[in-house]
Design a protein around this motif. Structure first.
Motif, PDB file in Angstrom:
ATOM      1  N   ALA A 145      -2.686   9.056 -10.942  1.00 40.39           N
ATOM      2  CA  ALA A 145      -3.910   8.885 -11.727  1.00 40.39           C
ATOM      3  C   ALA A 145      -5.141   9.440 -11.035  1.00 40.39           C
ATOM      4  CB  ALA A 145      -4.120   7.412 -12.057  1.00 40.39           C
ATOM      5  N   ILE A 146      -5.265   9.230  -9.723  1.00 40.97           N
ATOM      6  CA  ILE A 146      -6.507   9.611  -9.038  1.00 40.97           C
ATOM      7  C   ILE A 146      -6.323  10.792  -8.099  1.00 40.97           C
ATOM      8  CG2 ILE A 146      -7.504   7.316  -9.203  1.00 40.97           C
ATOM      9  CD1 ILE A 146      -6.609   6.704  -6.421  1.00 40.97           C
ATOM     10  N   VAL A 187       1.995   5.153  -6.813  1.00 43.48           N
ATOM     11  CA  VAL A 187       1.605   4.901  -8.201  1.00 43.48           C
ATOM     12  C   VAL A 187       0.210   5.447  -8.473  1.00 43.48           C
ATOM     13  CG1 VAL A 187       1.144   3.084  -9.884  1.00 43.48           C
ATOM     14  CG2 VAL A 187       3.093   2.880  -8.322  1.00 43.48           C
ATOM     15  N   TRP A 188      -0.752   5.211  -7.564  1.00 46.21           N
ATOM     16  CA  TRP A 188      -2.128   5.633  -7.795  1.00 46.21           C
ATOM     17  C   TRP A 188      -2.301   7.153  -7.717  1.00 46.21           C
ATOM     18  CZ3 TRP A 188      -4.654   1.557  -4.037  1.00 46.21           C
ATOM     19  CH2 TRP A 188      -4.525   0.279  -4.621  1.00 46.21           C
ATOM     20  N   SER A 189      -1.426   7.828  -6.986  1.00 46.31           N
ATOM     21  CA  SER A 189      -1.583   9.281  -6.833  1.00 46.31           C
ATOM     22  C   SER A 189      -1.475  10.016  -8.163  1.00 46.31           C
ATOM     23  CB  SER A 189      -0.555   9.814  -5.850  1.00 46.31           C
ATOM     24  OG  SER A 189       0.765   9.589  -6.340  1.00 46.31           O
ATOM     25  N   ALA A 208       1.640   1.396  -3.651  1.00 44.39           N
ATOM     26  CA  ALA A 208       0.420   1.670  -4.415  1.00 44.39           C
ATOM     27  C   ALA A 208      -0.002   3.128  -4.284  1.00 44.39           C
ATOM     28  CB  ALA A 208      -0.699   0.758  -3.921  1.00 44.39           C
ATOM     29  N   SER A 209       0.238   3.719  -3.116  1.00 44.18           N
ATOM     30  CA  SER A 209      -0.134   5.131  -2.931  1.00 44.18           C
ATOM     31  C   SER A 209       0.636   6.032  -3.880  1.00 44.18           C
ATOM     32  CB  SER A 209       0.127   5.548  -1.482  1.00 44.18           C
ATOM     33  OG  SER A 209      -0.646   4.765  -0.584  1.00 44.18           O
ATOM     34  N   ILE A 252      -9.156   5.912  -1.265  1.00 43.52           N
ATOM     35  CA  ILE A 252      -9.141   4.588  -1.894  1.00 43.52           C
ATOM     36  C   ILE A 252      -8.211   3.644  -1.133  1.00 43.52           C
ATOM     37  CG2 ILE A 252      -8.628   3.322  -3.989  1.00 43.52           C
ATOM     38  CD1 ILE A 252     -11.098   5.089  -4.177  1.00 43.52           C
ATOM     39  N   VAL A 253      -7.033   4.121  -0.770  1.00 48.67           N
ATOM     40  CA  VAL A 253      -6.075   3.281  -0.054  1.00 48.67           C
ATOM     41  C   VAL A 253      -6.635   2.877   1.306  1.00 48.67           C
ATOM     42  CG1 VAL A 253      -3.809   3.276   1.072  1.00 48.67           C
ATOM     43  CG2 VAL A 253      -4.052   4.171  -1.241  1.00 48.67           C
ATOM     44  N   THR A 257      -6.572   9.460  -3.582  1.00 46.54           N
ATOM     45  CA  THR A 257      -5.694   8.335  -3.234  1.00 46.54           C
ATOM     46  C   THR A 257      -5.819   7.916  -1.766  1.00 46.54           C
ATOM     47  OG1 THR A 257      -4.109   8.981  -4.945  1.00 46.54           O
ATOM     48  CG2 THR A 257      -3.309   7.522  -3.210  1.00 46.54           C
ATOM     49  N   PHE A 281       0.803  -1.212   0.000  1.00 44.54           N
ATOM     50  CA  PHE A 281       0.000   0.000   0.000  1.00 44.54           C
ATOM     51  C   PHE A 281       0.844   1.274   0.000  1.00 44.54           C
ATOM     52  CE2 PHE A 281      -3.438  -2.888   1.173  1.00 44.54           C
ATOM     53  CZ  PHE A 281      -4.466  -2.402   0.372  1.00 44.54           C
TER      54      PHE A 281
END
Length: 247
Positions: free
Chosen positions: A155-156, A151-153, A148-149, A163-164, A160, A145
């Motif tokens: 896009a979203i 990488v996802w930041s 993932a935080s 979602i996390v 973030t 996580f």
């Protein structure tokens, strides 16, 4: 039920019923790593109910074997005493009856199944998880996580953390529930309700005993109907004992 239907000795009938009930409570204590006489266990309550004597409870507590096996040994000894009654009078069937010997074999097979059952339950409890399981799982969880935080930041954006957080809570819940289910005989809400199982077995045994004695008493008072009238006669029966719900 077999002891009430086939045994011709009322004292041995009662002893068999007692130790069948005690067997269930002994299994519960064993699977929780305790003895019947330990604090918070059911030994003293069983003595108060008359299902065990103080001497039997003390003997069970001092025995080096598993307490459910003590109950099985007592049940087996009851069957041996029944078999040793001269003339095969321990059973209601004459020893010349073709199913006389099969009844003892059926009882012995039932004891084998009970012995296998407690062995399987102990195997489940003893298996457990490796000592490093929780550490490895939590390390992988946190690492995933954190990465993932990042990488996802891209896009979203500002969503973030939300979602996390939601995904982490769901996965954390599944991990904890899986760890609890490894030992299903504990006191957690997700564990097996063994108190309810033991209470149900005790209630069922008492109901069987009451029904059997009532049938014998009523059969001795009424005349046996003819074959024709017996064919169409049905007596309505009602429950005579409260069976606790498994909830």
């Amino acid at each position: 039920m077999m002891n009430r239907r086939w045994f011709d000795n009322e004292e041995l009938q009662d002893q068999m019923s007692r130790f069948i009930v005690v067997f269930s409570y002994a299994c519960k204590s064993l699977l929780r790593g305790k003895t019947l006489n330990a604090e918070g266990q059911d030994g003293p309550a069983l003595v108060e109910k008359g299902l065990l004597t103080k001497f039997e409870l003390k003997q069970m507590d001092s025995s080096p074997s598993w307490q459910p096996h003590y109950c099985l040994d007592m049940i087996r000894e009851i069957i041996v005493q029944l078999h040793m009654i001269p003339g095969g009078k321990g059973l209601r069937l004459d020893e010349n009856n073709k199913i006389h010997g099969q009844l003892f074999r059926c009882l012995d097979n039932t004891l084998k199944d009970m012995n296998t059952l407690i062995g399987n339950c102990v195997r489940v409890r003893a298996s457990g998880l490796p000592a490093s399981y929780d550490a490895i799982t939590m390390t992988s969880f946190v690492t995933f996580f954190l990465l993932a935080s990042v990488v996802w930041s891209a896009a979203i954006g500002w969503m973030t953390p939300i979602i996390v957080f939601m995904a982490a809570m769901i996965i954390m819940f599944l991990i904890l529930m899986g760890s609890k289910l490894v030992d299903p005989f504990g006191l957690d809400k997700v564990d097996i309700p063994m108190e309810c199982f033991c209470a149900t077995i005790e209630a069922q045994m008492q109901a069987i005993d009451q029904r059997s004695k009532a049938i014998i008493a009523s059969a001795s008072k009424r005349e046996i109907p003819s074959t024709r009238s017996r064919r169409f006669h049905r007596q309505e029966s009602k429950a005579t004992f409260h069976i606790p719900r498994l909830a």
